[in-house]
Design a protein around this motif. Structure first.
Motif, mmCIF file in Angstrom:
data_model
loop_
_atom_site.group_PDB
_atom_site.id
_atom_site.type_symbol
_atom_site.label_atom_id
_atom_site.label_comp_id
_atom_site.label_asym_id
_atom_site.label_seq_id
_atom_site.Cartn_x
_atom_site.Cartn_y
_atom_site.Cartn_z
ATOM 1 N N THR A 90 6.620 -2.666 0.210
ATOM 2 C CA THR A 90 6.808 -2.353 -1.207
ATOM 3 C C THR A 90 8.244 -2.640 -1.586
ATOM 4 O O THR A 90 9.174 -2.272 -0.858
ATOM 5 N N GLY A 91 8.398 -3.328 -2.724
ATOM 6 C CA GLY A 91 9.725 -3.597 -3.250
ATOM 7 C C GLY A 91 9.931 -2.862 -4.564
ATOM 8 O O GLY A 91 9.007 -2.781 -5.382
ATOM 9 N N THR A 92 11.124 -2.332 -4.745
ATOM 10 C CA THR A 92 11.434 -1.616 -5.986
ATOM 11 C C THR A 92 12.703 -2.219 -6.579
ATOM 12 O O THR A 92 13.760 -2.213 -5.934
ATOM 13 N N SER A 93 12.570 -2.764 -7.787
ATOM 14 C CA SER A 93 13.729 -3.380 -8.433
ATOM 15 C C SER A 93 14.675 -2.312 -8.939
ATOM 16 O O SER A 93 14.327 -1.119 -9.008
ATOM 17 N N LYS A 94 15.884 -2.718 -9.327
ATOM 18 C CA LYS A 94 16.868 -1.766 -9.843
ATOM 19 C C LYS A 94 16.367 -1.073 -11.108
ATOM 20 O O LYS A 94 16.757 0.054 -11.417
ATOM 21 N N SER A 95 15.483 -1.756 -11.827
ATOM 22 C CA SER A 95 14.945 -1.167 -13.057
ATOM 23 C C SER A 95 13.761 -0.244 -12.790
ATOM 24 O O SER A 95 13.211 0.347 -13.713
ATOM 25 N N GLY A 96 13.330 -0.154 -11.521
ATOM 26 C CA GLY A 96 12.254 0.751 -11.164
ATOM 27 C C GLY A 96 10.889 0.119 -11.060
ATOM 28 O O GLY A 96 9.903 0.810 -10.754
ATOM 29 N N VAL A 97 10.783 -1.199 -11.312
ATOM 30 C CA VAL A 97 9.497 -1.883 -11.207
ATOM 31 C C VAL A 97 9.137 -2.069 -9.739
ATOM 32 O O VAL A 97 9.966 -2.504 -8.927
ATOM 33 N N LYS A 98 7.888 -1.754 -9.404
ATOM 34 C CA LYS A 98 7.445 -1.854 -8.015
ATOM 35 C C LYS A 98 6.598 -3.097 -7.793
ATOM 36 O O LYS A 98 5.806 -3.484 -8.659
ATOM 37 N N TYR A 99 6.757 -3.682 -6.621
ATOM 38 C CA TYR A 99 5.987 -4.852 -6.207
ATOM 39 C C TYR A 99 5.425 -4.574 -4.818
ATOM 40 O O TYR A 99 6.039 -3.882 -4.013
ATOM 41 N N LYS A 100 4.264 -5.134 -4.553
ATOM 42 C CA LYS A 100 3.641 -4.953 -3.246
ATOM 43 C C LYS A 100 3.413 -6.301 -2.574
ATOM 44 O O LYS A 100 3.202 -7.311 -3.248
ATOM 45 N N GLY A 101 3.485 -6.281 -1.231
ATOM 46 C CA GLY A 101 3.303 -7.520 -0.491
ATOM 47 C C GLY A 101 2.810 -7.275 0.918
ATOM 48 O O GLY A 101 2.544 -6.132 1.322
ATOM 49 N N HIS A 102 2.677 -8.374 1.651
ATOM 50 C CA HIS A 102 2.137 -8.310 2.999
ATOM 51 C C HIS A 102 3.021 -9.092 3.977
ATOM 52 O O HIS A 102 3.728 -10.028 3.589
ATOM 53 N N VAL A 103 2.962 -8.698 5.232
ATOM 54 C CA VAL A 103 3.614 -9.415 6.331
ATOM 55 C C VAL A 103 2.558 -9.679 7.398
ATOM 56 O O VAL A 103 1.824 -8.760 7.772
ATOM 57 N N GLU A 104 2.473 -10.910 7.865
ATOM 58 C CA GLU A 104 1.538 -11.249 8.935
ATOM 59 C C GLU A 104 2.293 -11.825 10.127
ATOM 60 O O GLU A 104 3.121 -12.722 9.971
ATOM 61 N N ILE A 105 2.010 -11.278 11.296
ATOM 62 C CA ILE A 105 2.584 -11.775 12.556
ATOM 63 C C ILE A 105 1.389 -12.056 13.469
ATOM 64 O O ILE A 105 0.903 -11.160 14.159
ATOM 65 N N PRO A 106 0.875 -13.288 13.453
ATOM 66 C CA PRO A 106 -0.389 -13.570 14.146
ATOM 67 C C PRO A 106 -0.297 -13.623 15.661
ATOM 68 O O PRO A 106 -1.317 -13.488 16.335
ATOM 69 N N ASN A 107 0.912 -13.813 16.211
ATOM 70 C CA ASN A 107 0.982 -13.988 17.669
ATOM 71 C C ASN A 107 2.291 -13.468 18.239
ATOM 72 O O ASN A 107 3.155 -14.231 18.661
#
Length: 340
Positions: A90-107
């Motif tokens: 989860t990312g939160t900007s200085k203005s308070g807006v939140k963003y969501k994302g993923h991380v994949e480590i297949p091997n």
């Protein structure tokens, strides 16, 4: 990769308190899967980065499929691990807006160096573009690699304690907490020669001397050289965490920092030259220690030459090398007695 528990039962020996696995000859296995799962989760959930755009952090380990195990054969530790990892961030900007994302480590596996492991970072579906992606792909990825590196290092140090069983009269020996001289007599076939103190000081201006030791090990120069230069094997015979960078100029730390130094020259199977010191020596003072390996047909003769030893530390240094290096190696790996 073979699954845990599928090894040939003829070669697998249980860990036993009576040290039945004499001289670590048989193949022993330890399942590290459950431990690894908890360790990896803890490390990944600590990942957090921040800059002027905002902050990003790993909030969930959504997938962690795989296994890990450690095998010991003739005193050699072999590591197997293979993981498929998915994280949510989860990312939160200085203005308070939140963003969501993923991380994949297949091997995440023993087949790849940490720097070679593939890491894919993305935004969740329908999330708008954000500069926080740059933060996560740069600084966040570094933190994720650091977490994987910590896992691998810890797997090879903390989790391996007791994997290589030292055997003395069929009983496991107690760890040596520090490299200090003792008054007990110990049977040894080594011969020692000590030269008179040198008048020339080394490093700081203190009286110094030379020491010489000679000992014989029932193994090949190749194997004995590996024992002195492989981190896992050094930890086995010292019974303590160690850092070994076995390259020219590489540093080493043994016995919780009681012994440290760096490698000056390394000639596989032939010679090791190092700057070496006790923590208690005057700050900045190092001795020069040279180990020469000679093949004697089925056994190896080691000659140690030490220069620049503080004169007041002569006996302590000789006894430390003899007891905690030479005798420790013999007791741990069975290089001190013939088996018929």
């Amino acid at each position: 990769m073979a699954k845990w528990g599928e090894g040939d039962p003829r070669w697998i020996v249980e860990q036993r308190a009576d040290a039945t696995n004499v001289n670590n000859w048989h193949w022993t296995e330890r399942d590290a899967s459950n431990w690894s799962t908890e360790k990896l989760k803890g490390l990944f959930l600590e990942v957090r980065v921040e800059n002027e755009e905002g902050a990003c952090e790993v909030t969930e380990v959504s997938k962690l499929d795989g296994e890990a195990s450690i095998n010991n054969r003739k005193g050699k530790l072999i590591f197997f691990y293979e993981w498929n990892v998915k994280l949510s961030w989860t990312g939160t900007s200085k203005s308070g807006v939140k963003y969501k994302g993923h991380v994949e480590i297949p091997n995440l596996s023993d087949e790849n160096d940490v720097d070679e492991i593939e890491i894919s970072i993305s935004l969740a579906k329908d999330e708008p573009d954000t500069n926080l992606m740059v933060l996560m792909k740069q600084e966040g990825m570094k933190k994720i690699r650091n977490a994987m590196s910590t896992y691998i290092s810890t797997l090879k140090t903390e989790f391996t304690q007791g994997m290589i069983l030292p055997t003395v009269n069929g009983e496991q020996t107690e760890p040596a907490p520090q490299l200090v001289a003792k008054t007990e007599d110990h049977k040894t076939t080594a011969s020692t020669v000590t030269a008179a103190p040198e008048s020339k000081p080394i490093g700081v201006k203190i009286p110094t001397c030379k020491i010489s030791l000679k000992d014989t090990f029932l193994t090949s120069p190749e194997e004995l050289y590996r024992v002195f230069t492989t981190q896992e094997l050094v930890q086995a015979f010292t019974h303590a965490p160690a850092i070994i960078e076995a390259d020219k100029g590489g540093k080493f730390h043994l016995l919780d920092g009681s012994v440290s130094g760096k490698f000056i020259d390394l000639v596989p199977e032939k010679q090791i030259v190092m700057k070496w010191r006790f923590k208690s020596w005057p700050s900045g003072h190092f001795a020069t220690v040279t180990l020469n390996f000679t093949d004697k047909g089925g056994e190896t003769e080691v000659r140690l030459e030490g220069k620049g030893i503080p004169s007041s530390e002569e006996e302590r240094t000789k006894q430390g090398w003899q007891r905690y290096y030479f005798e420790g190696i013999k007791q741990t790996f069975g290089y001190g007695a013939r088996l018929f």
